[in-house]
Structure formats: structure tokens, C-alpha cells
Design a protein around this motif. Sequence first.
Motif, PDB file in Angstrom:
ATOM      1  N   MET A  47       0.825  -1.203   0.000  1.00 49.98           N
ATOM      2  CA  MET A  47       0.000   0.000   0.000  1.00 49.98           C
ATOM      3  C   MET A  47       0.861   1.255   0.000  1.00 49.98           C
ATOM      4  SD  MET A  47      -3.019  -1.060  -0.375  1.00 49.98           S
ATOM      5  CE  MET A  47      -4.051   0.325   0.019  1.00 49.98           C
ATOM      6  N   TRP A  48       2.024   1.195   0.614  1.00 46.61           N
ATOM      7  CA  TRP A  48       2.949   2.332   0.542  1.00 46.61           C
ATOM      8  C   TRP A  48       3.368   2.553  -0.910  1.00 46.61           C
ATOM      9  CZ3 TRP A  48       8.046   2.636  -1.098  1.00 46.61           C
ATOM     10  CH2 TRP A  48       8.641   3.886  -0.920  1.00 46.61           C
ATOM     11  N   ARG A  49       3.718   1.455  -1.620  1.00 45.97           N
ATOM     12  CA  ARG A  49       4.097   1.566  -3.031  1.00 45.97           C
ATOM     13  C   ARG A  49       2.961   2.143  -3.866  1.00 45.97           C
ATOM     14  NH1 ARG A  49       6.750  -4.365  -4.258  1.00 45.97           N
ATOM     15  NH2 ARG A  49       8.709  -4.056  -3.149  1.00 45.97           N
ATOM     16  N   MET A  63      -0.269   9.679  -3.413  1.00 46.86           N
ATOM     17  CA  MET A  63      -1.675  10.082  -3.332  1.00 46.86           C
ATOM     18  C   MET A  63      -1.931  11.132  -2.263  1.00 46.86           C
ATOM     19  SD  MET A  63      -3.548   6.392  -3.852  1.00 46.86           S
ATOM     20  CE  MET A  63      -5.155   7.036  -3.491  1.00 46.86           C
ATOM     21  N   GLY A  64      -1.153  11.141  -1.199  1.00 51.73           N
ATOM     22  CA  GLY A  64      -1.359  12.117  -0.137  1.00 51.73           C
ATOM     23  C   GLY A  64      -2.372  11.683   0.905  1.00 51.73           C
ATOM     24  N   VAL A  65      -2.953  10.503   0.762  1.00 50.88           N
ATOM     25  CA  VAL A  65      -3.904   9.965   1.743  1.00 50.88           C
ATOM     26  C   VAL A  65      -3.686   8.457   1.860  1.00 50.88           C
ATOM     27  CG1 VAL A  65      -5.703  11.700   1.332  1.00 50.88           C
ATOM     28  CG2 VAL A  65      -5.701   9.590   0.013  1.00 50.88           C
ATOM     29  N   CYS A  66      -4.176   7.885   2.949  1.00 49.63           N
ATOM     30  CA  CYS A  66      -4.143   6.433   3.123  1.00 49.63           C
ATOM     31  C   CYS A  66      -5.352   5.850   2.399  1.00 49.63           C
ATOM     32  CB  CYS A  66      -4.217   6.057   4.597  1.00 49.63           C
ATOM     33  SG  CYS A  66      -2.833   6.636   5.580  1.00 49.63           S
ATOM     34  N   VAL A 105      -7.107  -0.519   5.846  1.00 49.85           N
ATOM     35  CA  VAL A 105      -6.389   0.386   6.736  1.00 49.85           C
ATOM     36  C   VAL A 105      -6.857   0.165   8.174  1.00 49.85           C
ATOM     37  CG1 VAL A 105      -7.923   2.409   6.547  1.00 49.85           C
ATOM     38  CG2 VAL A 105      -5.500   2.733   6.947  1.00 49.85           C
ATOM     39  N   ARG A 106      -5.909   0.119   9.097  1.00 47.32           N
ATOM     40  CA  ARG A 106      -6.221  -0.005  10.525  1.00 47.32           C
ATOM     41  C   ARG A 106      -6.138   1.352  11.192  1.00 47.32           C
ATOM     42  NH1 ARG A 106      -2.732  -4.753  12.964  1.00 47.32           N
ATOM     43  NH2 ARG A 106      -4.122  -4.456  14.720  1.00 47.32           N
ATOM     44  N   ARG A 107      -5.074   2.064  10.855  1.00 47.51           N
ATOM     45  CA  ARG A 107      -4.872   3.402  11.425  1.00 47.51           C
ATOM     46  C   ARG A 107      -4.444   4.338  10.307  1.00 47.51           C
ATOM     47  NH1 ARG A 107      -0.888   1.821  16.134  1.00 47.51           N
ATOM     48  NH2 ARG A 107      -0.295   0.464  14.441  1.00 47.51           N
ATOM     49  N   PRO A 108      -5.344   5.202   9.864  1.00 44.66           N
ATOM     50  CA  PRO A 108      -4.973   6.153   8.810  1.00 44.66           C
ATOM     51  C   PRO A 108      -4.205   7.336   9.390  1.00 44.66           C
ATOM     52  CG  PRO A 108      -7.278   6.380   9.328  1.00 44.66           C
ATOM     53  CD  PRO A 108      -6.746   5.268  10.195  1.00 44.66           C
ATOM     54  N   LEU A 109      -2.915   7.200   9.431  1.00 43.68           N
ATOM     55  CA  LEU A 109      -2.051   8.291   9.899  1.00 43.68           C
ATOM     56  C   LEU A 109      -1.667   9.132   8.689  1.00 43.68           C
ATOM     57  CD1 LEU A 109       0.130   5.971  12.144  1.00 43.68           C
ATOM     58  CD2 LEU A 109      -1.767   7.391  12.898  1.00 43.68           C
ATOM     59  N   SER A 126       2.614   8.184   4.561  1.00 43.66           N
ATOM     60  CA  SER A 126       3.831   7.375   4.629  1.00 43.66           C
ATOM     61  C   SER A 126       3.828   6.447   5.841  1.00 43.66           C
ATOM     62  CB  SER A 126       5.062   8.281   4.670  1.00 43.66           C
ATOM     63  OG  SER A 126       4.992   9.119   5.815  1.00 43.66           O
ATOM     64  N   ASN A 127       2.871   6.614   6.764  1.00 50.70           N
ATOM     65  CA  ASN A 127       2.828   5.806   7.984  1.00 50.70           C
ATOM     66  C   ASN A 127       1.504   5.072   8.176  1.00 50.70           C
ATOM     67  OD1 ASN A 127       5.405   6.630   8.762  1.00 50.70           O
ATOM     68  ND2 ASN A 127       4.602   8.508   9.643  1.00 50.70           N
ATOM     69  N   CYS A 128       0.779   4.791   7.134  1.00 51.34           N
ATOM     70  CA  CYS A 128      -0.488   4.080   7.262  1.00 51.34           C
ATOM     71  C   CYS A 128      -0.214   2.653   7.739  1.00 51.34           C
ATOM     72  CB  CYS A 128      -1.207   4.016   5.914  1.00 51.34           C
ATOM     73  SG  CYS A 128      -1.559   5.636   5.230  1.00 51.34           S
TER      74      CYS A 128
END
Length: 138
Positions: free
Chosen positions: A57-59, A64-67, A110-114, A117-119
Motif C-alpha cells: 500500500m505504501w508503493r 496520493m497524499g492519503v491512506c 487500513v487499521r490506522r490512517p495516519l 507514509s505511515n499508514c
Amino acid sequence: MAPRGPHSMLLLTLVLLAACLAWFRPLPDTYQRFGREHIDFPKTSAPNGQSYCDLMMWRLSRNMGVCKLTHTFIHALASHLWAICPSGRRCNQYNECNSIAAYPLTTCRVRRPLRPSNCVYRGIPQTRRIHMACNWQQ
């Protein structure tokens, strides 16, 4: 009277070349995009489902700027998936088709949408039939 000379021959050559290019055109971007975004074969190695989804998902969403909330990766050969779409006919009025075979896949949620880059994701491995749009064959 039909045109004669080198100009008519050049025109005929260009018309034939254009017809050949139209016949052998590359696959539309939707086909290529689907492959880039959803097919991961062979499956990328990761110690567990969370690590796999965090990496993939990072790749996928780093620009995109969002999780992204959810996404599915299919672990099968692209040629097997393209065979789901029958040539010359539609599966339903929207040209969406169901696979006959079941395919291995991983759904990432997604578990935690930070920050993007840290989703943190949860990976759910499954084997199931696929429902997909076959728009590239139009």
C-alpha cells in the motif's frame, strides 16, 4: 480519373499504415493500470499480512497524499485474469464478468490512517472468485 504518381502511392501507404496501427494498437491504459495496481504475481515476500500490506500500500499510494482505505492484490498470472473477459461478448450490461475459478488474493484494509507514509494495514489472505470490469476489450 484516379490520381497517379508518387503522391497517390504515398497517400495509399499512409492510409494502410494507419489502418495497421489501428488494428495492432496497444492495450488501453485501463488494462495496464489494473495490472500495475492489482496483480502481484509472484506474491511479494513479507513476514506476515500486515507487513505485506504496509509495503504494497505504501508503493501504491505514496504519491496520493492519503491512506487508501482498502485494496485487493491478486496473486495470479495476468494471462489467467485476462481470460476471465470473454472475447466478442459481454458478461452483463456493464461489461463486468465473474471468474469461474477462484484465485489467491490479499485484501488490505487500513487499521490506522495516519500520514500517508505511515499508514498501518491489516492483510486478509483469501482464495475466491473475482468480479472485474472488462472495459479494455471495447
